[in-house]
Design a protein around this motif. Sequence first.
Motif, mmCIF file in Angstrom:
data_model
loop_
_atom_site.group_PDB
_atom_site.id
_atom_site.type_symbol
_atom_site.label_atom_id
_atom_site.label_comp_id
_atom_site.label_asym_id
_atom_site.label_seq_id
_atom_site.Cartn_x
_atom_site.Cartn_y
_atom_site.Cartn_z
ATOM 1 N N PHE A 57 0.846 -1.201 0.000
ATOM 2 C CA PHE A 57 0.000 0.000 0.000
ATOM 3 C C PHE A 57 0.884 1.255 0.000
ATOM 4 O O PHE A 57 1.901 1.333 0.690
ATOM 5 C CB PHE A 57 -0.914 0.027 1.225
ATOM 6 N N TYR A 58 0.427 2.268 -0.750
ATOM 7 C CA TYR A 58 1.089 3.570 -0.801
ATOM 8 C C TYR A 58 0.037 4.664 -0.636
ATOM 9 O O TYR A 58 -1.136 4.487 -1.015
ATOM 10 C CB TYR A 58 1.825 3.779 -2.126
ATOM 11 N N SER A 59 0.467 5.781 -0.085
ATOM 12 C CA SER A 59 -0.416 6.944 0.085
ATOM 13 C C SER A 59 0.103 8.069 -0.804
ATOM 14 O O SER A 59 1.268 8.483 -0.680
ATOM 15 C CB SER A 59 -0.432 7.402 1.548
ATOM 16 N N ARG A 60 -0.758 8.541 -1.716
ATOM 17 C CA ARG A 60 -0.362 9.640 -2.608
ATOM 18 C C ARG A 60 -1.169 10.882 -2.233
ATOM 19 O O ARG A 60 -2.385 10.822 -2.027
ATOM 20 C CB ARG A 60 -0.625 9.254 -4.060
ATOM 21 N N TYR A 61 -0.467 12.018 -2.127
ATOM 22 C CA TYR A 61 -1.116 13.277 -1.748
ATOM 23 C C TYR A 61 -0.365 14.423 -2.405
ATOM 24 O O TYR A 61 0.721 14.241 -2.988
ATOM 25 C CB TYR A 61 -1.108 13.450 -0.214
ATOM 26 N N SER A 62 -0.930 15.610 -2.298
ATOM 27 C CA SER A 62 -0.320 16.812 -2.863
ATOM 28 C C SER A 62 0.023 17.773 -1.738
ATOM 29 O O SER A 62 -0.825 18.089 -0.895
ATOM 30 C CB SER A 62 -1.282 17.483 -3.855
ATOM 31 N N TYR A 63 1.271 18.221 -1.728
ATOM 32 C CA TYR A 63 1.728 19.175 -0.708
ATOM 33 C C TYR A 63 2.465 20.309 -1.414
ATOM 34 O O TYR A 63 3.421 20.078 -2.163
ATOM 35 C CB TYR A 63 2.659 18.476 0.289
#
Length: 397
Positions: A57-63
């Motif tokens: 599992f991976y978590s992708r987000y925008s910062y």
Amino acid sequence: MKPRKYSFPTRISFTVTRLREEAARVRALGLVQVQFTCETDPGLLALIYGASGRIVFYSRYSYLRRPYRIKLGEFGLISIDQAKQQHRANRVLAAQGQNPRQPKTAPMLYRELFWEHYIVQCQSRRKKTIKTDISRHHNWIGEALDHLAVTEINKSHIHQLVVKMIDAGLAPATIRTIVGQIRTVLELAVDLEIIDRNPTKGVRTPRVNNRREQCLTADQVRAFFEAAQRDPNVIGSHKLMLSALTGARQGELTHQCRWDQIDLEAGIWYLTDQKSNRPGKIYLSSPAKDVIRRMEAFRCNDFVFPGQRGNERSGRAIRVFRRLCKQAGISDGFRPHDLRHGWISAGVNAGIPIEIMSQGARHSSVNVTRIYSHALPENLVAANELISTLFMPPKAA
């Protein structure tokens, strides 16, 4: 419409059954790896490896408008629900302006601020009262604030501590000093940008009135001397007599009265360090030199007034002082420091200019010396009588 990379959909619902089915498909098709996206939690990824069948599992987000991806863990070591919770937490942090990639630091406790920052700075600049600061922390401050995060401390906590100290009967000056120590410690938190504003600002403390209403008169000090000369505690009594004859502070008599600092021929006691952090001198009178000479018989180390119970130097002779006051018929309420008040007041009442007394007392200004000087009642009566004669009309012949 963008063509699919694979013949099967990669945006799926993350369930145990569905992920295992897709892992079997990837392995059967001989694919190296395929990335799947969760339908219910956008940005949550599951990378399936064809050769091993592993699911990560991976978590992708925008910062700050830049894409990031964090590995959450392998399926089996973490559950699907755990992966979803961590992914949602990452997106919340990113929305609040904190990069989840950066390690989340635990809030600093007051205990850590005091020992790891305040005490370290005190040691680096060799603060003289560091032991007193630690004692205040152990006795009062630590119990009230140590368990709190610095960001949690507010005025209410400080006010509660002030009320507790008032109920315990602490002197107003002591309460103000303790609050001042808290203010200094929390000011470091402001400098470290842990908090924006010092919560001790505006905290009210009891009013301090250190002005002494009375002082030891010359007759009282004379009776005190007579009692001291008969006292069996020679070291303690002579230490107090030297204080009365020189106006020396009790700390100077305890820590800085060494044989190598005293020149009896020149009549000078050299102070390497004073309250003002500067060296100074005390000029010794003939009686003061006699007191020091009598201590030659007790010389066993570098200190003129050595300790009597295995200590290197003697402590503050409070018990001796109270016993001598009682024998001299002096009422309660005086303290050893009042010998310094008496020395200054005796000089001023004898007509010695206050500027000379200020230099002899090693004060920073004449204004400080005025606080220590006390006019005798008979002098005040005489002054009023003199002023009255200036106002009264002349008597008729």
